[in-house]
Design a protein around this motif. Sequence first.
Motif, mmCIF file in Angstrom:
data_model
loop_
_atom_site.group_PDB
_atom_site.id
_atom_site.type_symbol
_atom_site.label_atom_id
_atom_site.label_comp_id
_atom_site.label_asym_id
_atom_site.label_seq_id
_atom_site.Cartn_x
_atom_site.Cartn_y
_atom_site.Cartn_z
ATOM 1 N N SER A 146 3.023 -6.338 4.419
ATOM 2 C CA SER A 146 3.056 -5.699 3.173
ATOM 3 C C SER A 146 1.642 -4.978 2.969
ATOM 4 C CB SER A 146 3.432 -6.904 2.148
ATOM 5 O OG SER A 146 2.276 -7.842 2.251
ATOM 6 N N ASN A 147 1.509 -4.324 1.865
ATOM 7 C CA ASN A 147 0.089 -3.537 1.526
ATOM 8 C C ASN A 147 -0.895 -4.789 1.328
ATOM 9 O OD1 ASN A 147 0.883 -0.899 1.808
ATOM 10 N ND2 ASN A 147 1.541 -0.888 -0.302
ATOM 11 N N ALA A 148 -0.785 -5.822 0.954
ATOM 12 C CA ALA A 148 -1.462 -6.821 0.456
ATOM 13 C C ALA A 148 -2.087 -7.370 2.004
ATOM 14 C CB ALA A 148 -1.135 -8.004 -0.032
ATOM 15 N N GLU A 149 -1.582 -7.180 3.006
ATOM 16 C CA GLU A 149 -2.031 -7.667 4.006
ATOM 17 C C GLU A 149 -2.612 -6.224 5.143
ATOM 18 O OE1 GLU A 149 0.577 -11.455 4.941
ATOM 19 O OE2 GLU A 149 1.751 -9.490 5.229
ATOM 20 N N SER A 187 1.555 1.504 3.145
ATOM 21 C CA SER A 187 0.595 2.481 2.912
ATOM 22 C C SER A 187 0.349 3.375 4.149
ATOM 23 C CB SER A 187 -0.712 2.340 2.028
ATOM 24 O OG SER A 187 -1.223 1.246 2.942
ATOM 25 N N LEU A 188 0.120 2.803 5.311
ATOM 26 C CA LEU A 188 -0.169 3.498 6.686
ATOM 27 C C LEU A 188 1.109 4.001 6.880
ATOM 28 C CD1 LEU A 188 -1.979 0.643 8.441
ATOM 29 C CD2 LEU A 188 -2.905 2.587 7.338
ATOM 30 N N LEU A 189 2.309 3.185 6.959
ATOM 31 C CA LEU A 189 3.474 4.157 7.324
ATOM 32 C C LEU A 189 3.578 5.628 6.332
ATOM 33 C CD1 LEU A 189 6.414 4.175 8.413
ATOM 34 C CD2 LEU A 189 7.371 3.167 6.203
ATOM 35 N N ALA A 190 3.394 5.482 5.275
ATOM 36 C CA ALA A 190 3.208 6.758 4.404
ATOM 37 C C ALA A 190 2.431 7.786 4.982
ATOM 38 C CB ALA A 190 2.905 6.369 2.838
ATOM 39 N N THR A 212 8.157 -5.675 0.974
ATOM 40 C CA THR A 212 7.571 -4.602 1.988
ATOM 41 C C THR A 212 8.532 -3.621 1.675
ATOM 42 O OG1 THR A 212 6.720 -6.221 3.715
ATOM 43 C CG2 THR A 212 7.110 -3.869 4.400
ATOM 44 N N MET A 213 9.949 -3.679 1.681
ATOM 45 C CA MET A 213 10.832 -2.529 1.486
ATOM 46 C C MET A 213 10.632 -1.857 -0.032
ATOM 47 S SD MET A 213 12.146 -1.837 4.228
ATOM 48 C CE MET A 213 13.494 -0.526 3.428
ATOM 49 N N VAL A 261 6.449 6.109 0.063
ATOM 50 C CA VAL A 261 6.977 7.323 0.961
ATOM 51 C C VAL A 261 7.495 8.310 0.196
ATOM 52 C CG1 VAL A 261 8.558 7.855 2.661
ATOM 53 C CG2 VAL A 261 7.332 5.598 2.927
ATOM 54 N N GLY A 262 6.937 9.374 0.237
ATOM 55 C CA GLY A 262 7.495 10.491 -0.726
ATOM 56 C C GLY A 262 8.660 10.948 -0.394
#
Length: 254
Positions: free
Chosen positions: A186-189, A202-205, A230-231, A238-239
């Motif tokens: 998740s983004n917190a990690e 955020s990295l996936l985006a 996470t989903m 993701v845009g």
Amino acid sequence: MRLRILGCSGGIGGNLRTTSMLLDHDVLIDAGTGIGDLSLAEMCVIDHVFVTHSHLDHIACLPLLVDSVGFMRDQPLVIHATDETLDILRQHVFNWEIWPDFTEIPSLHQPILRYERIVLGETVDMGGRKITPLPANHVVPAVGYQIDSGKTSLVFTGDTTTCDALWEEVNRIRNLEYLIVETAFSNAEKELAVVSKHLCPSLLAEELCKLKLNPKIYITHLKPGEIELTMQEISDCVGNFVPKMLQNGQIFEF
């Protein structure tokens, strides 16, 4: 061509299984705990295993697969991997200390197990099914795979973090229909994702901004206990894409 998802989780518990995919009836992509749900008859006809990398969640059932059905077969099971990954398997798994070296059993001339080297970018043709190792960026040497039926392609990134070389290759695949991409945290990690060379939403985006094609996208390697979070974060981050969660038992025909 038919790809069946045997496992796609970043961990175990309940119905969760780690990464393994069955191509038609005879080829595995990775060998995580999902293999354990196959029958002996199904395992016995697997002739090839393409390994993305050496981490346990991707090879956990490989030693047990070889041991369970090796003596029922009349030809060796072939493990396809990079030189680096094959060296790790030789030194740390099939080494007589963790598990027997089945490349020597029952004899050097008639082994149960055989290693086959793969090279980044070089396609292996499995009876018209073309499997090509793709770049990945992980804490151990790793690859993803393009699986091409001739009509359409599916890409599995394996475990990776930011990797420009991967997207350069993916963008060259004009018949790309499916993209299976990891998001382990998740983004917190995010800091943990960076250190362990995985992706978070955020990295996936950021990575998907490099994608110039429009495949159907599926998310794999979600951690137990953080799947819904996470989903949701992926949906928020993701845009233009609408990634879906990869499901155990899911089947792709292409």
